[in-house]
Structure formats: structure tokens, C-alpha cells
Enzyme design. Structure first.
Site, mmCIF file in Angstrom:
data_model
loop_
_atom_site.group_PDB
_atom_site.id
_atom_site.type_symbol
_atom_site.label_atom_id
_atom_site.label_comp_id
_atom_site.label_asym_id
_atom_site.label_seq_id
_atom_site.Cartn_x
_atom_site.Cartn_y
_atom_site.Cartn_z
ATOM 1 N N GLY A 9 -12.705 -23.072 -16.549
ATOM 2 C CA GLY A 9 -14.063 -23.368 -16.088
ATOM 3 C C GLY A 9 -15.100 -22.986 -17.123
ATOM 4 O O GLY A 9 -14.810 -22.930 -18.323
ATOM 5 N N VAL A 11 -16.599 -20.179 -18.045
ATOM 6 C CA VAL A 11 -16.343 -19.038 -18.930
ATOM 7 C C VAL A 11 -15.081 -19.265 -19.758
ATOM 8 O O VAL A 11 -15.083 -19.099 -20.972
ATOM 9 C CB VAL A 11 -16.257 -17.735 -18.134
ATOM 10 C CG1 VAL A 11 -15.863 -16.564 -19.036
ATOM 11 C CG2 VAL A 11 -17.588 -17.435 -17.459
ATOM 12 N N ASP A 32 -5.316 -24.085 -15.874
ATOM 13 C CA ASP A 32 -6.118 -24.174 -14.661
ATOM 14 C C ASP A 32 -5.257 -24.796 -13.572
ATOM 15 O O ASP A 32 -4.208 -25.392 -13.852
ATOM 16 C CB ASP A 32 -7.390 -25.011 -14.910
ATOM 17 C CG ASP A 32 -8.521 -24.634 -13.976
ATOM 18 O OD1 ASP A 32 -9.503 -24.026 -14.423
ATOM 19 O OD2 ASP A 32 -8.409 -24.950 -12.761
ATOM 20 N N ASN A 120 -14.518 -11.507 -11.630
ATOM 21 C CA ASN A 120 -15.252 -10.471 -10.894
ATOM 22 C C ASN A 120 -14.717 -10.249 -9.484
ATOM 23 O O ASN A 120 -14.102 -11.163 -8.919
ATOM 24 C CB ASN A 120 -16.731 -10.882 -10.804
ATOM 25 C CG ASN A 120 -17.522 -10.440 -12.002
ATOM 26 O OD1 ASN A 120 -17.400 -9.307 -12.457
ATOM 27 N ND2 ASN A 120 -18.328 -11.340 -12.538
ATOM 28 N N HIS A 175 -19.485 -2.733 -14.075
ATOM 29 C CA HIS A 175 -20.117 -4.025 -14.410
ATOM 30 C C HIS A 175 -20.742 -4.570 -13.135
ATOM 31 O O HIS A 175 -20.313 -5.573 -12.576
ATOM 32 C CB HIS A 175 -19.069 -4.991 -14.965
ATOM 33 C CG HIS A 175 -19.623 -6.336 -15.334
ATOM 34 N ND1 HIS A 175 -20.609 -6.529 -16.287
ATOM 35 C CD2 HIS A 175 -19.312 -7.565 -14.849
ATOM 36 C CE1 HIS A 175 -20.865 -7.817 -16.385
ATOM 37 N NE2 HIS A 175 -20.098 -8.482 -15.526
#
Ligand SMILES: NC(=O)c1ccc[n+]([C@@H]2O[C@H](COP(=O)([O-])OP(=O)(O)OC[C@H]3O[C@@H](n4cnc5c(N)ncnc54)[C@H](O)[C@@H]3O)[C@@H](O)[C@H]2O)c1
Ligand SMILES: O=C(O)C[C@H](O)C(=O)O
Length: 311
Positions: A9, A11, A32, A120, A175
């Protein structure tokens, strides 16, 4: 050297593009789950070879991990990004299962690889990868501090009206929008403390802008940023593959360092061919130590939400 990036994607593809045209690796595999998506991104990047002047082999794979075999570094960007108004932490429910299965697939085909975790909530995903894979801590590196530090230096550059590449600065801690710690006390402009040029209020604004740097871009873009994240991954992969011994803030597993154990969180690391080669103690002052402990508490509470994923 061979690098696999899972998640083609925004990033992941930007990571691949940066690693390719900077000639950091000889071969890149993009993976992917979306049919043909990684193959398309890889072919599009390949078609920049003659205009950007590189020869890196870039191939795509729809969920076929045999093509990733023997990778020296593997990067995990697979998972969903946040939408405006969300926190990174809200992604844990969907991304934990993705990151764990992707990490296990990668290890099966590249038993000696160094893992770079991007998805994340990154500190918790790094912790999940460390606990799931059973690898030595030097081979599991969470990328977040590199990006946060680049934003910190950018905001300092704008406040000083001076070139960002003349500025040194580091962000440690989690983060997260409320957990990262821009070290304003240690930041410098050509070796001169920035406090000599900026007021306390100006430095506080730089730190505040840095902490929400990701959310600011998500608000503008409608999704997570990708150019600076992709460049940050390439910076980290370069340090590993070219054994650069750079000091880079990375999320790594702590065993008492900085007063914390059984957690992955951003601390200054020497990065080289073995991944995390040293965790550097930079003598935080009492206020910074308190912020770090508070940040670790927040990250640890996220880890507690991993539940069955840690089984
Ligand atoms: N650590 C950081 O500093 C940082 C910076 C930017 C983004 N991120 C995070 O990186 C992740 C990716 O962000 P993005 O903007 O590239 O999102 P994106 O939606 O553009 O790309 C994610 C890709 O992952 C793929 N994917 C999903 N499940 C998969 C699986 N099981 N196997 C392989 N591929 C799979 C999707 O098909 C998609 O193409 C998000 O979690 C985002 O929050 C982290
Ligand atoms: O902020 C996000 O949603 C993505 C990433 O963690 C970032 O800092 O850009």
C-alpha cells in the site's frame, strides 16, 4: 541483499520505491493480499529504472511467500491505517492478527532475517512480533522514532528558518500522539543547543506539533502519511544492510534498560548488520525520565490488549 516488504500500500510501496532508487538492496519483493496489487506496484517501480538510473530487481507477489525466501531484511507494513480522528491504538483489533500471521509466514521462509515492524500501533505490534517469533531482540526493530525524529527536525527547521539537515534531534518513547518524547533539551543546530535560538514557548510548540505530526497529516490526507514513513524505513534498512552503526531511535525489547522490562518502546539504538547492536543510555534528566515512565505505562497497557494474540 534481498528485502521483502509485506503490504504494497501507500507505505510499503513507498518503502520499496525509496530502497530501489537509493540502490540499498539488489532485490526487493513486495507482497500483498490484494490480487495483482503487489505485482502492479513492483512493475510500476521497475519502469522507473531508466529514468531514475537504478537496476534493483523489484518483484511482486500476491500472498506467495516462497518468493520472499532468503530475505536479509523483512518489513511489515500490512494492516489498516487510521482515519482522521482515530488514534493509532484503535487499529490493534484488526492489525494484530495480520501482523502475527505475516511475521510467522516471513520467518518460515527467511529464518535469518532482521524484522522491521511498521504497522500500527507500532510499539505493540513490535512486541507482538517479538513474543510470537522467539527471535533474539536485536532482530526485531520497530520503526517509529526515525519518522518522529524527522518530523521533529522539520518543525525545528521551520521554527529556526534554517536547513533541516543542519539540525540534530531525537524522539524517544512510544510512537503515539501522547506518548512520544521529542528531546528538545538535546536538539542542536550545527552543534549549538536550539534553546539558544528558540524560546521555551517556541520549543514547546515544536514538541507539541511533532507529537501529533502523524495525526496532522492524516487529517490533511484522509489516511496515514507515506512519503516520510517510506523514507524512514529506507533509512533504517540502509543502516542495517550497509552496517552503518548509526544511532537511531527504534522500538526494541527492553530488559531493564531505561528502567523498563518486557516492553518494546523507542530508545536510542546503534543499528548495523546485526540489527540492534547496542541500546544507548543517554542520561535523561528527571523530567525526561518521568515522561519516559509515563509513556511506557501507556504502551504497556496497549500490550495488555493483545490478549489471545500472545498465545
Ligand atoms: N510506524 C510508522 O511510523 C508508520 C508510518 C505510516 C504508517 N504506519 C502504519 O502502516 C500500516 C500501513 O499503512 P498504509 O498507509 O500503507 O496502508 P494501506 O492501506 O495503503 O496499505 C496496507 C496494505 O496492507 C495490505 N494487507 C492487509 N492485510 C494484509 C496481509 N494479511 N498480508 C499482506 N498484505 C496485507 C493491504 O492490502 C494494503 O495494500 C498502517 O497500520 C499504518 O498505521 C506506520
Ligand atoms: O500517524 C499515523 O496514522 C501513521 C504513522 O504512525 C505516522 O506517524 O505517520
Amino acid at each position: 541483499m534481498k528485502v521483502t516488504i509485506v503490504g504494497a500500500g501507500n507505505v510499503g510501496a513507498t518503502c520499496a520505491d525509496a530502497i530501489a532508487y537509493r540502490r540499498i538492496a539488489s532485490e526487493i519483493v513486495l507482497v500483498d493480499i490484494r490480487e495483482g496489487f503487489a505485482e502492479g506496484k513492483a512493475l510500476d517501480i521497475t519502469q522507473t529504472q531508466t529514468t531514475l538510473g537504478f537496476n534493483t530487481k523489484v518483484v511482486g507477489s500476491t500472498n506467495d511467500y516462497t518468493k520472499t525466501a532468503g530475505s536479509d531484511v523483512v518489513v511489515i507494513t500490512s494492516g489498516i491505517p487510521r482515519k482522521p480522528g482515530m488514534t493509532r491504538e484503535e487499529l490493534i483489533g484488526i492489525n494484530a492478527g495480520i501482523v502475527k500471521s505475516v511475521a510467522e509466514n516471513l520467518l518460515q521462509h527467511s529464518p535469518n532475517a532482521i524484522f522491521v515492524i511498521v504497522s500500527n500501533p507500532m510499539d505493540t505490534m513490535t512486541y507482538l512480533a517479538f513474543k510470537s517469533l522467539g527471535l533474539p531482540k536485536n532482530r526485531i526493530i520497530g520503526m517509529g522514532g526515525t519518522l518522529d525524529s524527522s518530523r521533529f527536525k522539520t518543525y525545528l527547521s521551520l521554527a529556526l528558518d534554517k536547513p533541516a539537515n543542519d539540525i540534530s534531534g531525537m524522539v524517544i518513547g512510544g510512537h503515539g500522539d501522547t506518548t512520544m518524547i521529542p528531546l528538545t533539551r538535546l536538539a542542536s543546530y550545527n552543534g549549538v543547543p536550539v534553546s539558544q535560538f528558540l524560546s521555551e514557548d517556541a520549543l514547546a510548540k515544536v514538541a507539541a506539533d511533532t507529537m501529533v505530526g502523524g495525526a496532522t497529516l492524516t487529517g490533511l490526507l484522509g489516511t496515514s502519511a507515506w512519503y516520510a514513513p517510506g523514507a524512514s524505513v529506507s533509512y533504517l534498512v540502509d543502516a542495517i544492510l550497509n552496517d552503518q552503526k548509526k544511532m537511531i531511535p527504534c522500538s526494541v525489547y527492553l530488559e531493564g534498560e531505561y528502567g523498563q522490562s518486557d516492553i518494546c518502546i523507542g530508545v536510542p539504538c546503534i543499528i548495523g548488520k546485526n540489527g540492534v547492536e547496542q541500546i544507548v543510555d543517554i542520561n535523561l534528566n528527571d523530567a525526561e525520565k518521568a515522561l519516559f515512565a509515563k509513556s511506557a505505562d501507556a504502551v504497556r497497557s496497549m500490550n495488555n490488549d493483545l490478549g489471545s494474540h500472545l498465545a
